[in-house]
Design an enzyme around this catalytic site. Structure first.
Site, mmCIF file in Angstrom:
data_model
loop_
_atom_site.group_PDB
_atom_site.id
_atom_site.type_symbol
_atom_site.label_atom_id
_atom_site.label_comp_id
_atom_site.label_asym_id
_atom_site.label_seq_id
_atom_site.Cartn_x
_atom_site.Cartn_y
_atom_site.Cartn_z
ATOM 1 N N GLU A 1 -4.641 2.849 -9.357
ATOM 2 C CA GLU A 1 -4.947 4.254 -9.099
ATOM 3 C C GLU A 1 -4.505 5.130 -10.274
ATOM 4 O O GLU A 1 -5.258 5.950 -10.770
ATOM 5 C CB GLU A 1 -4.238 4.681 -7.805
ATOM 6 N N SER B 1 2.044 7.869 2.782
ATOM 7 C CA SER B 1 3.123 8.860 2.855
ATOM 8 C C SER B 1 3.554 9.107 4.286
ATOM 9 O O SER B 1 2.735 9.117 5.209
ATOM 10 C CB SER B 1 2.660 10.195 2.252
ATOM 11 N N GLN C 1 -6.073 6.599 2.940
ATOM 12 C CA GLN C 1 -4.851 5.922 2.490
ATOM 13 C C GLN C 1 -3.686 6.472 3.303
ATOM 14 O O GLN C 1 -3.384 7.661 3.205
ATOM 15 C CB GLN C 1 -4.663 6.212 0.998
HETATM 16 C C1 LIG Z 1 -4.067 16.426 -3.025
HETATM 17 C C2 LIG Z 1 -3.153 15.389 -2.420
HETATM 18 C C3 LIG Z 1 -3.699 14.247 -1.843
HETATM 19 C C4 LIG Z 1 -2.863 13.296 -1.247
HETATM 20 N N1 LIG Z 1 -3.450 12.233 -0.621
HETATM 21 C C5 LIG Z 1 -2.665 11.299 -0.025
HETATM 22 C C6 LIG Z 1 -3.266 10.215 0.691
HETATM 23 O O1 LIG Z 1 -4.494 10.112 0.770
HETATM 24 N N2 LIG Z 1 -2.454 9.320 1.291
HETATM 25 C C7 LIG Z 1 -1.098 9.404 1.212
HETATM 26 O O2 LIG Z 1 -0.419 8.527 1.765
HETATM 27 N N3 LIG Z 1 -0.485 10.448 0.567
HETATM 28 C C8 LIG Z 1 -1.249 11.390 -0.043
HETATM 29 N N4 LIG Z 1 -0.664 12.462 -0.694
HETATM 30 C C9 LIG Z 1 0.790 12.617 -0.637
HETATM 31 C C10 LIG Z 1 1.484 12.339 -1.976
HETATM 32 O O3 LIG Z 1 1.446 10.959 -2.267
HETATM 33 C C11 LIG Z 1 2.920 12.870 -1.839
HETATM 34 O O4 LIG Z 1 2.834 14.275 -1.715
HETATM 35 C C12 LIG Z 1 3.754 12.529 -3.059
HETATM 36 O O5 LIG Z 1 4.007 11.147 -3.118
HETATM 37 C C13 LIG Z 1 5.118 13.287 -3.039
HETATM 38 O O6 LIG Z 1 5.769 13.100 -1.827
HETATM 39 P P1 LIG Z 1 6.308 14.354 -0.983
HETATM 40 O O7 LIG Z 1 5.209 15.329 -0.833
HETATM 41 O O8 LIG Z 1 6.963 13.808 0.238
HETATM 42 O O9 LIG Z 1 7.411 15.053 -1.925
HETATM 43 P P2 LIG Z 1 8.899 14.575 -2.150
HETATM 44 O O10 LIG Z 1 8.947 13.105 -2.362
HETATM 45 O O11 LIG Z 1 9.751 15.144 -1.063
HETATM 46 O O12 LIG Z 1 9.238 15.280 -3.513
HETATM 47 C C14 LIG Z 1 9.569 16.673 -3.608
HETATM 48 C C15 LIG Z 1 9.901 16.991 -5.064
HETATM 49 O O13 LIG Z 1 11.060 16.220 -5.479
HETATM 50 C C16 LIG Z 1 10.772 15.470 -6.649
HETATM 51 N N5 LIG Z 1 11.436 14.182 -6.599
HETATM 52 C C17 LIG Z 1 11.495 13.348 -5.544
HETATM 53 N N6 LIG Z 1 12.179 12.224 -5.879
HETATM 54 C C18 LIG Z 1 12.551 12.363 -7.183
HETATM 55 C C19 LIG Z 1 13.269 11.552 -8.105
HETATM 56 N N7 LIG Z 1 13.746 10.354 -7.750
HETATM 57 N N8 LIG Z 1 13.454 12.013 -9.378
HETATM 58 C C20 LIG Z 1 12.962 13.224 -9.756
HETATM 59 N N9 LIG Z 1 12.269 14.050 -8.913
HETATM 60 C C21 LIG Z 1 12.069 13.614 -7.655
HETATM 61 C C22 LIG Z 1 9.248 15.290 -6.600
HETATM 62 O O14 LIG Z 1 8.731 15.038 -7.905
HETATM 63 C C23 LIG Z 1 8.770 16.609 -6.028
HETATM 64 O O15 LIG Z 1 8.693 17.577 -7.036
HETATM 65 C C24 LIG Z 1 -1.453 13.445 -1.284
HETATM 66 C C25 LIG Z 1 -0.899 14.588 -1.891
HETATM 67 C C26 LIG Z 1 -1.734 15.555 -2.450
HETATM 68 C C27 LIG Z 1 -1.101 16.776 -3.080
#
Ligand SMILES: Cc1cc2nc3c(=O)[nH]c(=O)nc-3n(C[C@H](O)[C@H](O)[C@H](O)COP(=O)(O)OP(=O)(O)OC[C@H]3O[C@@H](n4cnc5c(N)ncnc54)[C@H](O)[C@@H]3O)c2cc1C
Length: 383
Positions: free
Chosen positions: A245, A128, A125
């Site tokens: 999902e 991100s 997928q």
């Molecule tokens: C084990 C694992 C598997 C994954 N697999 C995939 C995959 O296969 N494909 C894929 O595309 N992605 C994948 N991901 C990525 C995952 O979807 C993202 O990590 C997730 O969407 C958060 O994005 P970020 O890491 O950029 O954090 P950010 O979006 O930068 O967030 C950082 C922090 O800020 C908080 N935050 C952000 N916006 C808000 C808001 N509006 N209100 C309150 N709090 C907020 C978040 O909750 C978090 O605590 C995976 C992640 C993990 C941990």
């Protein structure tokens, strides 16, 4: 909702149980985040498919059994109880396939579903991006139509793509209307990972395995036929996938029932019978896992009656992910200093604990799910 199983459902359960008892590998396979483990899990997917167990709820013509979702839940219960290997094809089978069934063309269904069911094509997928995680509407990776209109030319970067290191294809979202912003002008595109211009760079985890990858797209050409759900409709298509999902498919209840049963065994073995607090905490988790199971049966019953999984899927996602963290925390607490030994007299809970910590992050963080619930389930005013 009638929780009693019909004779047909009981026969299905018994057939699944007997097949799993005869075929589940005696020793756990190595992690599918390693090259060797990935290959072995792929072989297991083919074995499941040969016997028609890979995707029980799909139509027979695509490699399924045409079973309804209640039977799928029954199969999941038997699958987890049997200790069968994790599903290396889960991104495809549980996330992409329901979307292809909903919005894909007949050609796409015939082309993509059968090799997915057999593990011949494993999917990653690719949603991100470094600056578009929670805020997926800020996606910057671009898709531009070729001059003759037959191909997408893709450029940009994705990150955190689980299992992309050894996967064959990915499903991604690209900005195809350069004038658009936010949720508009995005398109859902299917991409073979061996296309020239695709670079998959592994990301090492704390344990050294490579469960994730970054994917770079440099002038990657893919046919426009690889568009899923229509040009500019990527956001709606992606949200349908995400709802499924979070709501039902990614974490079926049996996974948690089995974990809590292991916790109860541990408690019986080493718990202090006079420790009421610990006993109550273990009992509470059993009730939570059972509550999640019954709630999922309710959701599936609604779906069978023609309903859909909507914003309330965010409630599910928070519930299972926090329950999973608490289950593992409690196991470590029961084990005390023994928890840190990987070769001690007790089964190790450390890997499971580390993975449980990622539950509140993947599939959309729990903070973001709480925003969705406030907005769309509770209709609270925006600040
Ligand atoms: C084990 C694992 C598997 C994954 N697999 C995939 C995959 O296969 N494909 C894929 O595309 N992605 C994948 N991901 C990525 C995952 O979807 C993202 O990590 C997730 O969407 C958060 O994005 P970020 O890491 O950029 O954090 P950010 O979006 O930068 O967030 C950082 C922090 O800020 C908080 N935050 C952000 N916006 C808000 C808001 N509006 N209100 C309150 N709090 C907020 C978040 O909750 C978090 O605590 C995976 C992640 C993990 C941990």
């Amino acid at each position: 909702m009638d929780l009693r199983e019909t004779a047909d459902e009981q026969a299905f359960r018994e057939e699944a149980r007997a097949w799993l008892a005869a075929h589940v590998p005696a020793e756990p396979l190595p992690s599918f985040d390693t090259a060797e483990g990935f290959a072995l899990h792929r072989t297991w997917e083919a074995e499941l498919a040969d016997a028609g167990w890979s995707a029980v709820s799909w139509p027979v013509e695509y490699g399924g059994r045409g079973a309804d979702y209640l039977k799928w839940l029954i199969f999941e219960e038997e699958y987890w109880r049997s200790g069968a290997p994790g599903r290396v094809s889960q991104n495809g089978i549980f996330l992409l396939a329901p979307t292809i069934m909903e919005v894909g063309t007949d050609e796409q269904k015939a082309r993509f579903l059968p090799p997915m069911a057999r593990g011949e094509e494993v999917w990653a997928q690719a949603w991100s991006e470094p600056d578009a995680g929670s805020d997926m509407a800020s996606i910057r990776s671009k898709g531009t139509l070729s001059d003759d209109g037959t191909e997408w030319i893709l450029n940009g970067q994705k990150i955190w793509a689980s299992r992309a290191v050894w996967a064959d294809w990915c499903f991604g979202i690209f900005r195809t209307d350069p004038e658009s912003s936010r949720h508009k002008g995005l398109t859902f595109i299917l991409i073979p990972l061996d296309t020239p211009g695709v670079t998959v760079r592994p990301i090492a985890q704390l344990d050294g395995d490579t469960g994730f990858a970054e994917i770079f797209f440099d002038d990657v050409h893919v046919p426009v036929e690889n568009t899923l759900g229509g040009v500019g409709r990527g956001w709606n298509v992606a949200m349908a996938t995400a709802g499924f999902e979070r709501g039902v498919s990614l974490r079926s209840p049996a996974r948690f029932n089995v974990a809590v049963e292991r916790l109860i065994k541990l408690w019986v073995r080493i718990g202090d019978p006079d420790d009421d607090t610990m006993r109550d905490a273990v009992t509470d988790l059993w009730m939570q896992a059972e509550g999640y199971r019954l709630h999922t049966y309710l959701t599936v019953t609604k779906m069978l009656e023609g309903g859909t999984v909507g914003s309330e899927s965010s409630l599910n996602k928070i519930f299972w992910s926090e329950m999973d963290v608490r289950t593992h925390e409690l196991a470590l607490q029961l084990l005390g200093p023994e928890a840190e030994r990987l070769d001690g007299p007790y089964e190790s809970w450390v890997d499971g604990f580390l993975f449980s910590l990622s539950g509140p992050i993947y599939a959309g963080t729990n903070e973001v799910q709480r925003n969705i619930i406030a907005d769309r389930v509770l209709n609270l005013p925006r600040a």
